[in-house]
Scaffold this active site. Structure first.
Site, PDB file in Angstrom:
ATOM      1  N   ASP A 144       0.851  -1.192   0.000  1.00 17.54           N
ATOM      2  CA  ASP A 144       0.000   0.000   0.000  1.00 17.54           C
ATOM      3  C   ASP A 144       0.884   1.237   0.000  1.00 17.54           C
ATOM      4  OD1 ASP A 144       0.616   0.387   2.790  1.00 17.54           O
ATOM      5  OD2 ASP A 144      -0.815  -1.227   3.190  1.00 17.54           O
ATOM      6  N   LYS A 166      -5.383   2.647  -0.612  1.00 19.23           N
ATOM      7  CA  LYS A 166      -6.199   3.593  -1.365  1.00 19.23           C
ATOM      8  C   LYS A 166      -5.351   4.117  -2.522  1.00 19.23           C
ATOM      9  CE  LYS A 166      -8.296   6.179   1.794  1.00 19.23           C
ATOM     10  NZ  LYS A 166      -8.399   7.443   2.539  1.00 19.23           N
ATOM     11  N   MET A 277      -0.020   9.284  13.651  1.00 19.55           N
ATOM     12  CA  MET A 277      -1.440   9.527  13.332  1.00 19.55           C
ATOM     13  C   MET A 277      -2.043  10.554  14.292  1.00 19.55           C
ATOM     14  SD  MET A 277      -2.612   5.599  12.548  1.00 19.55           S
ATOM     15  CE  MET A 277      -1.688   4.785  13.836  1.00 19.55           C
TER      16      MET A 277
END
Ligand code: SAH
Length: 366
Positions: A144, A166, A277
């Site tokens: 990814d 994505k 994050m």
């Protein structure tokens, strides 16, 4: 005695290459030579994997048949040759002055194998030797956008490359489906690599993928990677520990806000705090830390998009950072570092001495 073999690069485009060995053990070698543009011939006792790009030739049964075979090509690659045929091949290549090289056989067990590979924080140069070896031997790679992937076709030559993250026009493949894909591919006998950003076991869901493989009876191993929690601050000149400044660091995920209890413990611990994050929950974190007694002038660094050309470091303190982050438009992916070590960022030795002196005064006050 000199080593009789050298690791050399050859341009094999358009060259006739004879691969000797079963089609399954030789599948990785076939894929690599195909990708390099060679004209491939395969002498094998079994042809389990039909490949339209490879011409099958009969297995030679006499010294003269071996000579005829090798003299028709430019290079011979032996993979997993039966012991009694080996001297015949070596003699034929010597007599006909044809290059002979050997390559390791790919595993043919069923189920195959899954390797969870940590790819480091984005820069291909931070892949480990073990990661490169695993990629080189893979039949299929699931990757990814967080892991390094721009040179995958070079690292995993001939392997099928599947983007499960994505990407434009596609949703990310849900985690449960990724786990199913790993298991299904391994059950089909493939050597599977799951390439992840940073370290697979640092907020990478590597533990879940390992558990899914184990539950399905699929052998699974892990290759640790360089984690962004340490490497991204390092790139900005921030050591997560520094003698007499910080002797511990806590790595946390900011994807959900910390509880009051966690905030209190974190402040009580001292040391460096590294947050992944954490851009979305920055206001909650910094106000929470201050509320639980952290000095409001404690420095904080936001390092965005580490290892890319758009890398940017913003330094503030926990009181001003929300405003500063808003002004510069800080966004994910970013690593946050909170602690005295931030003062060491890109400073000279004199500044480091000053930080040490301040740290000594502060620890005396506690
Ligand atoms: N397993 C990874 C972390 C996955 S969580 C590791 O060990 O590094 C994803 C978070 O990691 C991002 O939201 C960001 O906080 C951080 N991150 C990963 N790569 C980064 C990079 N190149 N620059 C800045 N932050 C990064």
């Amino acid at each position: 005695m000199p080593n009789p073999s050298l690791d050399i690069g050859l341009n094999v485009t358009g060259r006739r290459v004879l691969i000797i060995g079963g089609s399954r053990p030789a599948r990785r070698v076939i894929a690599r030579y195909c990708a390099a543009g060679a004209v491939l011939y395969l002498a094998a006792d079994t042809y389990e994997v039909p490949n339209p790009l490879v011409r099958a030739v009969a297995w030679p049964h006499s010294p003269s048949a071996w000579r005829d075979l090798v003299s028709a090509v430019d290079l011979v690659v032996a993979v997993d040759l039966p012991a009694h045929d080996d001297p015949l091949l070596v003699a034929a290549c010597a007599e006909k002055a044809v290059w002979l090289t050997r390559e390791a056989a790919a595993p043919v067990s069923r189920p195959g194998h899954v390797t969870l590979v940590g790819g480091g924080p984005g820069d291909g140069d931070l892949l480990t030797v073990a990661a490169l070896t695993a990629l080189r031997g893979a039949d299929i790679v699931y990757y990814d956008r967080l892991g390094p992937h721009d040179r995958l076709d070079e690292w995993a030559r001939g392997a099928e490359l599947v983007n499960v993250g994505k990407h434009p026009g596609h949703h990310a493949v849900p985690q449960a489906e990724i786990e199913q894909l790993l298991v299904t591919s391994a059950r089909a006998g493939l050597t599977v690599v799951r390439l992840k950003g940073g370290d697979p076991f640092v907020f990478g869901r590597g533990g879940e993928e390992m558990a899914a493989c184990r539950a399905a009876g699929v052998p699974v191993t892990v290759i640790s990677g360089v984690t962004s929690a340490i490497a991204v601050p390092a790139l900005a000149g921030i050591p997560v520990t520094h003698r007499e400044v910080s002797r511990m660091f806590t790595v946390l995920s900011g994807h959900v806000p910390l509880s009051e209890e966690e905030l209190a413990h974190l402040v009580g611990l001292g040391g460096t705090i590294v947050v992944l994050m954490g851009v979305g929950t920055l206001p909650h974190l910094t106000s929470g830390l201050a509320r639980h007694g952290m000095r409001t002038d404690m420095p904080i660094a936001i390092i965005e998009r580490g290892f890319s050309e758009q890398q940017r470091t913003t330094v503030a303190d926990i009181e001003t950072v929300v405003k500063v982050a808003g002004e510069v438009g800080a966004r994910s992916p970013a690593v946050l570092v909170i602690g005295e070590v931030v003062r060491l960022a890109q400073r000279d030795d004199a500044a480091a001495v000053e930080v040490l002196a301040n740290a000594a005064t502060l620890s005396g006050q506690r």
